[in-house]
Design a protein around this motif. Structure first.
Motif, PDB file in Angstrom:
ATOM      1  N   ASP A   1     130.490  85.576  76.383  1.00 24.84           N
ATOM      2  CA  ASP A   1     130.029  85.322  77.752  1.00 24.84           C
ATOM      3  C   ASP A   1     129.538  83.890  77.963  1.00 24.84           C
ATOM      4  OD1 ASP A   1     130.546  87.950  78.531  1.00 24.84           O
ATOM      5  OD2 ASP A   1     128.601  88.628  77.777  1.00 24.84           O
ATOM      6  N   VAL A   2     129.649  83.037  76.953  1.00 23.48           N
ATOM      7  CA  VAL A   2     129.171  81.664  77.095  1.00 23.48           C
ATOM      8  C   VAL A   2     130.067  80.900  78.076  1.00 23.48           C
ATOM      9  CG1 VAL A   2     130.488  80.684  75.161  1.00 23.48           C
ATOM     10  CG2 VAL A   2     128.314  79.664  75.799  1.00 23.48           C
ATOM     11  N   ASP A   3     129.457  80.007  78.831  1.00 22.02           N
ATOM     12  CA  ASP A   3     130.203  79.195  79.794  1.00 22.02           C
ATOM     13  C   ASP A   3     131.169  78.282  79.040  1.00 22.02           C
ATOM     14  OD1 ASP A   3     131.121  77.812  81.952  1.00 22.02           O
ATOM     15  OD2 ASP A   3     129.179  77.021  82.580  1.00 22.02           O
ATOM     16  N   TYR A   4     132.365  78.141  79.573  1.00 23.32           N
ATOM     17  CA  TYR A   4     133.375  77.310  78.904  1.00 23.32           C
ATOM     18  C   TYR A   4     132.907  75.870  78.745  1.00 23.32           C
ATOM     19  CZ  TYR A   4     137.571  74.699  77.923  1.00 23.32           C
ATOM     20  OH  TYR A   4     138.478  73.851  77.357  1.00 23.32           O
ATOM     21  N   LYS A   5     132.086  75.375  79.681  1.00 18.43           N
ATOM     22  CA  LYS A   5     131.623  73.987  79.605  1.00 18.43           C
ATOM     23  C   LYS A   5     130.837  73.729  78.320  1.00 18.43           C
ATOM     24  CE  LYS A   5     131.318  73.404  84.598  1.00 18.43           C
ATOM     25  NZ  LYS A   5     130.429  73.228  85.747  1.00 18.43           N
ATOM     26  N   VAL A   6     130.097  74.729  77.857  1.00 23.49           N
ATOM     27  CA  VAL A   6     129.317  74.584  76.616  1.00 23.49           C
ATOM     28  C   VAL A   6     130.259  74.425  75.431  1.00 23.49           C
ATOM     29  CG1 VAL A   6     127.623  75.692  75.094  1.00 23.49           C
ATOM     30  CG2 VAL A   6     127.399  75.907  77.575  1.00 23.49           C
ATOM     31  N   ILE A   7     131.260  75.285  75.340  1.00 20.29           N
ATOM     32  CA  ILE A   7     132.244  75.189  74.248  1.00 20.29           C
ATOM     33  C   ILE A   7     133.019  73.883  74.351  1.00 20.29           C
ATOM     34  CG2 ILE A   7     134.301  76.252  73.238  1.00 20.29           C
ATOM     35  CD1 ILE A   7     131.790  77.845  72.707  1.00 20.29           C
ATOM     36  N   SER A   8     133.323  73.460  75.564  1.00 15.39           N
ATOM     37  CA  SER A   8     134.030  72.199  75.773  1.00 15.39           C
ATOM     38  C   SER A   8     133.212  71.021  75.256  1.00 15.39           C
ATOM     39  CB  SER A   8     134.348  72.020  77.258  1.00 15.39           C
ATOM     40  OG  SER A   8     134.963  70.791  77.489  1.00 15.39           O
ATOM     41  N   ARG A   9     131.883  71.049  75.485  1.00 15.89           N
ATOM     42  CA  ARG A   9     131.011  69.981  74.975  1.00 15.89           C
ATOM     43  C   ARG A   9     130.981  69.971  73.449  1.00 15.89           C
ATOM     44  NH1 ARG A   9     127.055  71.416  79.059  1.00 15.89           N
ATOM     45  NH2 ARG A   9     125.801  72.341  77.413  1.00 15.89           N
TER      46      ARG A   9
ATOM     47  N   LYS B   1     131.117  79.405  66.388  1.00 14.47           N
ATOM     48  CA  LYS B   1     130.909  80.812  66.724  1.00 14.47           C
ATOM     49  C   LYS B   1     130.289  80.868  68.107  1.00 14.47           C
ATOM     50  CE  LYS B   1     127.667  83.402  64.639  1.00 14.47           C
ATOM     51  NZ  LYS B   1     127.038  84.242  63.606  1.00 14.47           N
ATOM     52  N   GLY B   2     131.047  81.363  69.064  1.00 13.23           N
ATOM     53  CA  GLY B   2     130.566  81.405  70.436  1.00 13.23           C
ATOM     54  C   GLY B   2     130.514  82.817  70.984  1.00 13.23           C
TER      55      GLY B   2
ATOM     56  N   ASN C   1     119.519  83.886  64.738  1.00 11.02           N
ATOM     57  CA  ASN C   1     118.534  83.353  65.687  1.00 11.02           C
ATOM     58  C   ASN C   1     118.674  84.043  67.043  1.00 11.02           C
ATOM     59  OD1 ASN C   1     118.895  81.604  63.525  1.00 11.02           O
ATOM     60  ND2 ASN C   1     118.098  79.890  64.664  1.00 11.02           N
ATOM     61  N   VAL C   2     119.903  84.347  67.393  1.00  8.35           N
ATOM     62  CA  VAL C   2     120.192  84.965  68.677  1.00  8.35           C
ATOM     63  C   VAL C   2     121.389  85.897  68.484  1.00  8.35           C
ATOM     64  CG1 VAL C   2     121.750  83.105  69.421  1.00  8.35           C
ATOM     65  CG2 VAL C   2     120.557  84.449  71.125  1.00  8.35           C
ATOM     66  N   ALA C   3     121.411  86.990  69.223  1.00  6.42           N
ATOM     67  CA  ALA C   3     122.525  87.937  69.107  1.00  6.42           C
ATOM     68  C   ALA C   3     123.771  87.344  69.757  1.00  6.42           C
ATOM     69  CB  ALA C   3     122.154  89.255  69.777  1.00  6.42           C
ATOM     70  N   ILE C   4     124.860  87.372  69.021  1.00 10.56           N
ATOM     71  CA  ILE C   4     126.130  86.821  69.502  1.00 10.56           C
ATOM     72  C   ILE C   4     127.152  87.947  69.586  1.00 10.56           C
ATOM     73  CG2 ILE C   4     128.000  85.192  69.016  1.00 10.56           C
ATOM     74  CD1 ILE C   4     125.470  83.754  69.673  1.00 10.56           C
TER      75      ILE C   4
ATOM     76  N   LEU D   1     137.433  79.118  64.513  1.00 12.50           N
ATOM     77  CA  LEU D   1     136.704  79.861  65.531  1.00 12.50           C
ATOM     78  C   LEU D   1     136.405  81.236  64.944  1.00 12.50           C
ATOM     79  CD1 LEU D   1     138.736  78.972  68.735  1.00 12.50           C
ATOM     80  CD2 LEU D   1     136.492  78.116  68.102  1.00 12.50           C
ATOM     81  N   ILE D   2     135.127  81.608  64.931  1.00  7.35           N
ATOM     82  CA  ILE D   2     134.733  82.891  64.349  1.00  7.35           C
ATOM     83  C   ILE D   2     134.877  83.985  65.411  1.00  7.35           C
ATOM     84  CG2 ILE D   2     132.874  84.174  63.235  1.00  7.35           C
ATOM     85  CD1 ILE D   2     131.788  81.523  62.228  1.00  7.35           C
ATOM     86  N   THR D   3     135.637  85.008  65.095  1.00  6.26           N
ATOM     87  CA  THR D   3     135.872  86.127  66.016  1.00  6.26           C
ATOM     88  C   THR D   3     135.739  87.433  65.247  1.00  6.26           C
ATOM     89  OG1 THR D   3     138.248  86.067  65.572  1.00  6.26           O
ATOM     90  CG2 THR D   3     137.464  84.804  67.458  1.00  6.26           C
TER      91      THR D   3
END
Length: 199
Positions: free
Chosen positions: A166-174, A162-163, A40-43, A189-191
């Motif tokens: 550059d995603v904000d840490y607050k998003v992953i925290s939520r 899968k994050g 859906n979006v490039a990660i 966690l996918i890396t």
């Protein structure tokens, strides 16, 4: 006594059966191969030296894009159909069989539940829509319900996050706090893989 010379003959092999077999195998692999669904979006995933492989099936993936949007996906079309039915009951929405079939074809999605019915009726135009992401905040946490009902439909499903790097840490925290509210403290966690440092 002179030696008797045996006349040499050219050996000829009929390769027709081999060509038939090669084309049968080629056709089989073309038809049996499952292609990876477009993202859906490039990660741009962070890298790690972990070599743990994710299972091939029974996966539930939560994706966090760089701009903070959240996407959700679960393996298996029957599970997705049942998941949409349960979410429809929770949010008092009736989905038709056609809408359920369209939803079953979506490997992952990022639409709020109240817009999903209109999106599923769009047909081929769905590819042109910018997905706003699944709400996951203190006001509306639809991600919580998607995870809870996905676990009901497929209790064997393993969870992976899968994050984008550059995603904000607050998003992953939520996302992690949403998982912890359901007593899910073990997830992948996918890396991408990087080389181990030289000793």
């Amino acid at each position: 006594m002179p030696k008797v010379k045996i006349p040499r003959k050219n050996i000829s092999l009929d390769m027709t059966a081999m060509c038939d077999m090669a084309f049968l195998l080629l056709t089989f692999f073309m038809l049996a191969t499952k292609f990876k669904a477009p993202e859906n979006v490039a990660i741009d995933m962070p890298s790690s030296i972990s070599q743990i492989k994710l299972p091939e099936k029974d996966m539930m993936v939560i994706t966090a894009a760089a701009d903070g949007r959240i996407f959700f996906g679960i393996d298996g079309q029957p599970y997705r159909k049942e998941l949409l039915t349960l979410m429809g009951k929770k949010y008092a929405m009736n989905f038709t069989e056609t809408e359920k079939n369209n939803f079953a074809l979506m490997e992952n999605f990022g639409f709020p539940i109240y817009t999903l019915k209109a999106v599923l009726n769009m047909g081929a135009d769905i590819k042109n829509i910018q997905e706003p992401g699944i709400p996951c905040d203190s006001i509306a946490n639809e991600l919580f319900d998607w995870i809870a009902y996905a676990r009901q439909t497929n209790p064997k499903a393993k969870i992976a996050v899968k994050g984008d790097m550059d995603v904000d840490y607050k998003v992953i925290s939520r996302v992690i706090s949403t998982l912890q509210k359901q007593n899910i403290n073990k997830f992948n966690l996918i890396t991408t893989l990087e080389e181990k440092p030289k000793q």
